[in-house]
Design a protein around this motif. Structure first.
Motif, PDB file in Angstrom:
ATOM      1  N   GLY A  65      28.765 -49.084  14.485  1.00  0.00           N
ATOM      2  CA  GLY A  65      30.140 -49.206  14.959  1.00  0.00           C
ATOM      3  C   GLY A  65      30.919 -47.908  14.978  1.00  0.00           C
ATOM      4  N   TYR A  66      30.272 -46.792  14.624  1.00  0.00           N
ATOM      5  CA  TYR A  66      30.961 -45.501  14.706  1.00  0.00           C
ATOM      6  C   TYR A  66      31.142 -45.104  16.171  1.00  0.00           C
ATOM      7  CZ  TYR A  66      30.167 -44.495   9.716  1.00  0.00           C
ATOM      8  OH  TYR A  66      30.177 -44.519   8.344  1.00  0.00           O
ATOM      9  N   LYS A  67      32.238 -44.453  16.466  1.00  0.00           N
ATOM     10  CA  LYS A  67      32.409 -43.795  17.745  1.00  0.00           C
ATOM     11  C   LYS A  67      31.864 -42.383  17.570  1.00  0.00           C
ATOM     12  CE  LYS A  67      35.653 -42.858  21.481  1.00  0.00           C
ATOM     13  NZ  LYS A  67      37.044 -43.003  21.977  1.00  0.00           N
ATOM     14  N   VAL A  68      30.760 -42.088  18.245  1.00  0.00           N
ATOM     15  CA  VAL A  68      30.042 -40.830  18.007  1.00  0.00           C
ATOM     16  C   VAL A  68      30.200 -39.893  19.195  1.00  0.00           C
ATOM     17  CG1 VAL A  68      27.831 -39.785  17.372  1.00  0.00           C
ATOM     18  CG2 VAL A  68      28.317 -42.155  16.705  1.00  0.00           C
ATOM     19  N   ARG A  69      30.587 -38.666  18.924  1.00  0.00           N
ATOM     20  CA  ARG A  69      30.518 -37.608  19.934  1.00  0.00           C
ATOM     21  C   ARG A  69      29.320 -36.730  19.578  1.00  0.00           C
ATOM     22  NH1 ARG A  69      35.706 -34.200  21.549  1.00  0.00           N
ATOM     23  NH2 ARG A  69      36.118 -36.171  22.646  1.00  0.00           N
ATOM     24  N   TYR A  70      28.294 -36.859  20.385  1.00  0.00           N
ATOM     25  CA  TYR A  70      27.034 -36.161  20.138  1.00  0.00           C
ATOM     26  C   TYR A  70      26.916 -35.020  21.144  1.00  0.00           C
ATOM     27  CZ  TYR A  70      21.856 -35.614  20.129  1.00  0.00           C
ATOM     28  OH  TYR A  70      20.580 -35.132  20.092  1.00  0.00           O
ATOM     29  N   VAL A  71      26.920 -33.791  20.639  1.00  0.00           N
ATOM     30  CA  VAL A  71      26.838 -32.599  21.478  1.00  0.00           C
ATOM     31  C   VAL A  71      25.469 -31.940  21.260  1.00  0.00           C
ATOM     32  CG1 VAL A  71      27.903 -30.382  22.074  1.00  0.00           C
ATOM     33  CG2 VAL A  71      29.336 -32.274  21.242  1.00  0.00           C
ATOM     34  N   SER A 126      26.601 -37.141  24.319  1.00  0.00           N
ATOM     35  CA  SER A 126      27.945 -37.312  24.880  1.00  0.00           C
ATOM     36  C   SER A 126      28.323 -36.127  25.759  1.00  0.00           C
ATOM     37  CB  SER A 126      28.975 -37.459  23.752  1.00  0.00           C
ATOM     38  OG  SER A 126      28.527 -38.355  22.763  1.00  0.00           O
ATOM     39  N   ILE A 127      27.951 -34.938  25.313  1.00  0.00           N
ATOM     40  CA  ILE A 127      28.248 -33.691  26.031  1.00  0.00           C
ATOM     41  C   ILE A 127      27.016 -32.799  25.927  1.00  0.00           C
ATOM     42  CG2 ILE A 127      29.769 -31.671  26.182  1.00  0.00           C
ATOM     43  CD1 ILE A 127      31.891 -33.275  24.671  1.00  0.00           C
ATOM     44  N   GLU A 128      26.659 -32.145  27.044  1.00  0.00           N
ATOM     45  CA  GLU A 128      25.520 -31.214  27.034  1.00  0.00           C
ATOM     46  C   GLU A 128      25.972 -29.877  27.628  1.00  0.00           C
ATOM     47  OE1 GLU A 128      20.882 -32.012  27.573  1.00  0.00           O
ATOM     48  OE2 GLU A 128      21.929 -31.959  29.504  1.00  0.00           O
ATOM     49  N   PRO A 129      26.666 -29.067  26.825  1.00  0.00           N
ATOM     50  CA  PRO A 129      27.212 -27.805  27.334  1.00  0.00           C
ATOM     51  C   PRO A 129      26.139 -26.724  27.446  1.00  0.00           C
ATOM     52  CG  PRO A 129      27.673 -27.999  25.000  1.00  0.00           C
ATOM     53  CD  PRO A 129      26.978 -29.277  25.399  1.00  0.00           C
TER      54      PRO A 129
END
Length: 493
Positions: A65-71, A126-129
């Motif tokens: 249930g965590y809101k995860v920002r995975y970079v 979530s993001i792939e910079p």
């Protein structure tokens, strides 16, 4: 109520060397950064294993249930050979050898990276910079570190002053090294380097005349240091301090050590609360290396076209094999291990596919709630996938007993069993259910292996007509036999 309220994860923190209860900076939110690939060649199986470990962690955190920002970044510039501050840029070197533009190299191998991870059923980050997309941010960080007197510019290059930094903060806190030992073990500078000390590392490098990849900066036309790229991208998207930073064990020193120093110097705070490192992958008990031939590409696992394996394996079988070792353990990649994992994988899938056929009873002979809790306990204990898989096979045994009529289950327990097995096998471990065609692969393999054996017997008896007929008929059916020193393998067209 989210599941994380009742599930307290313990993470082995490389910084402390202990398992610690995970407490995110902001309740319900997790920021996670993982060092991605340098895209100058096909993705290495060891990298796949590392990214798979963090894919499972990402999946489990979201399940709770965590809101995860995975970079997870793409390094497309600045990574020099031997992970040092001298030598040729890995991407530029590949471009020179193949006589193409550096960004063609980047595009080719970024596409390969994504294709391979998609086959293994990875969830995208979530993001792939990219490093080249964040040159401005890197230049701004260098300016701050220079203003604080913790870096110096010389001949157009900028270096981080490790000894100056170490006067107030310990350099080597992650790898448990100290500057005195590093100085003792370092070679004297040969006079060709601009560094004050061997321990210093580049924040910005002036590009030599023939260096293709270059950008303007206040100090020179050049390129950023490899370590700086991750600091710029992680802090931009996750803040000056975030929850989890992951990568392979080989990145702990100097890469992650330098990240800590840069971030501390720039922001006056520890950048990461939990440092996680996945262990290495070896092959047949030895280091995997192209130079020795002890090497396999992910695509060769799927095709079977490699002398170290006897047949092709599906991506889910290979994924299942890798997750049977804990992410902090060394994984030995072997043909026998894959064969055993294939049998185990299909056993698990067969049991899962039986679930819809089962009927309920008035009593349960298996404590589903207790078993379900054991599954969560395994993952809560530093994401222990081998123990989770062992628990799933405990359920497989029970499912087979239900099918045989030697066990019973209530309707509510059957619903919970189905939900829990599907959650952990597919949502958390990321396995893909075997379709009829995949199930047929195992049967096909057995039939082809039998024909290979008959062909070998025919050849031994000098019955070459039969031998050739078996080979030709299989080829006509799209099955190519490959004779090698280790025996005969096959691939399907």
């Amino acid at each position: 109520m989210p599941l994380y309220k009742d599930n307290h994860i313990k993470i082995y923190n490389s910084l402390s060397g202990e398992k610690e209860t995970f407490t995110p900076i902001s309740e319900g939110y997790v920021g996670m950064y993982v060092c991605g690939p340098t895209v100058y060649s096909n993705v290495h199986l060891g990298n796949v294993r590392t990214f798979m470990s963090f894919d499972v962690i990402f999946r489990y955190l979201k399940h709770l249930g965590y809101k995860v920002r995975y970079v997870r970044n793409i390094t497309d510039a600045g990574h020099l050979e031997n992970d040092a501050d001298v030598g040729e840029d890995r991407i530029a070197k590949r471009a020179r050898l193949e006589e193409i533009e550096p960004m063609e190299v980047v595009q080719r191998y970024t596409v390969d990276f994504h294709n391979i991870l998609n086959k293994f059923n990875f969830s995208p980050p979530s993001i792939e910079p990219t490093a080249t997309g964040h040159i401005i941010e890197q230049i701004e960080i260098i300016k701050v570190i220079l203003e604080k007197g913790l870096a110096y510019e010389i001949n157009g290059s900028v270096y981080f002053d490790v000894l100056k930094y170490n006067e107030t903060k310990p350099y080597g806190i992650l790898s448990k090294r100290n500057v005195e030992d590093l100085m003792h073990n370092s070679r004297e500078l040969d006079g060709q380097s601009d560094k004050k000390n061997p321990q210093d590392f580049a924040l910005w490098k002036k590009a030599e005349p023939l260096h293709i990849m270059r950008w303007p900066s206040p100090w020179s036309d050049g390129f950023p240091g490899w370590h700086l790229e991750c600091t710029a991208m992680s802090t931009k998207y996750l803040g000056e301090q975030f929850d989890i930073h992951g990568g392979g064990m080989d990145l702990k020193f100097p890469h992650h050590e330098c990240e800590i120093a840069q971030a501390e110097a720039c922001n006056n705070k520890a950048p990461v609360n939990y440092w996680m490192h996945a262990n290495m992958l070896i092959m047949n008990g030895k280091k995997m290396a192209k130079s020795t031939g002890n090497f396999i590409l992910p695509t060769e696992i799927f095709s079977g076209d490699n002398p170290h394996i006897t047949k092709a394996f599906t991506p889910s079988v290979a994924r299942f094999f890798m997750l049977q070792a804990h992410y902090r353990s060394i994984l030995d990649f072997t043909n026998n291990g894959l064969l055993a994992s294939e049998k185990g994988f299909f056993r698990l899938m067969d049991a899962i596919n039986i679930l819809d056929e089962l009927t309920s009873s008035t009593t349960s002979t298996f404590n589903i709630e207790e078993w379900r809790q054991k599954c969560y306990e395994a993952m809560n204990d530093d994401f222990n996938t081998p123990i989770l898989i062992a628990n799933l096979f405990e359920a497989v045994k029970f499912i087979n007993q239900l099918k045989e009529g030697t066990a019973t289950i209530t309707e509510d327990d059957l619903t919970l069993l189905k939900k829990t097995v599907h959650t952990f096998a597919f949502d958390v471990l990321g396995l893909v259910n075997a379709t009829s065609s995949e199930s047929g692969t195992e049967k096909l393999s057995g039939a082809v292996e039998l024909l290979i054996q008959l062909r070998q017997e025919a050849r031994a008896n000098k019955d070459f007509a039969t031998s050739d007929k078996i080979r030709d008929e299989l080829a006509a059916a799209g099955i190519q036999l490959n004779d090698g020193k280790e025996g005969t393998t096959f691939t399907t067209n």
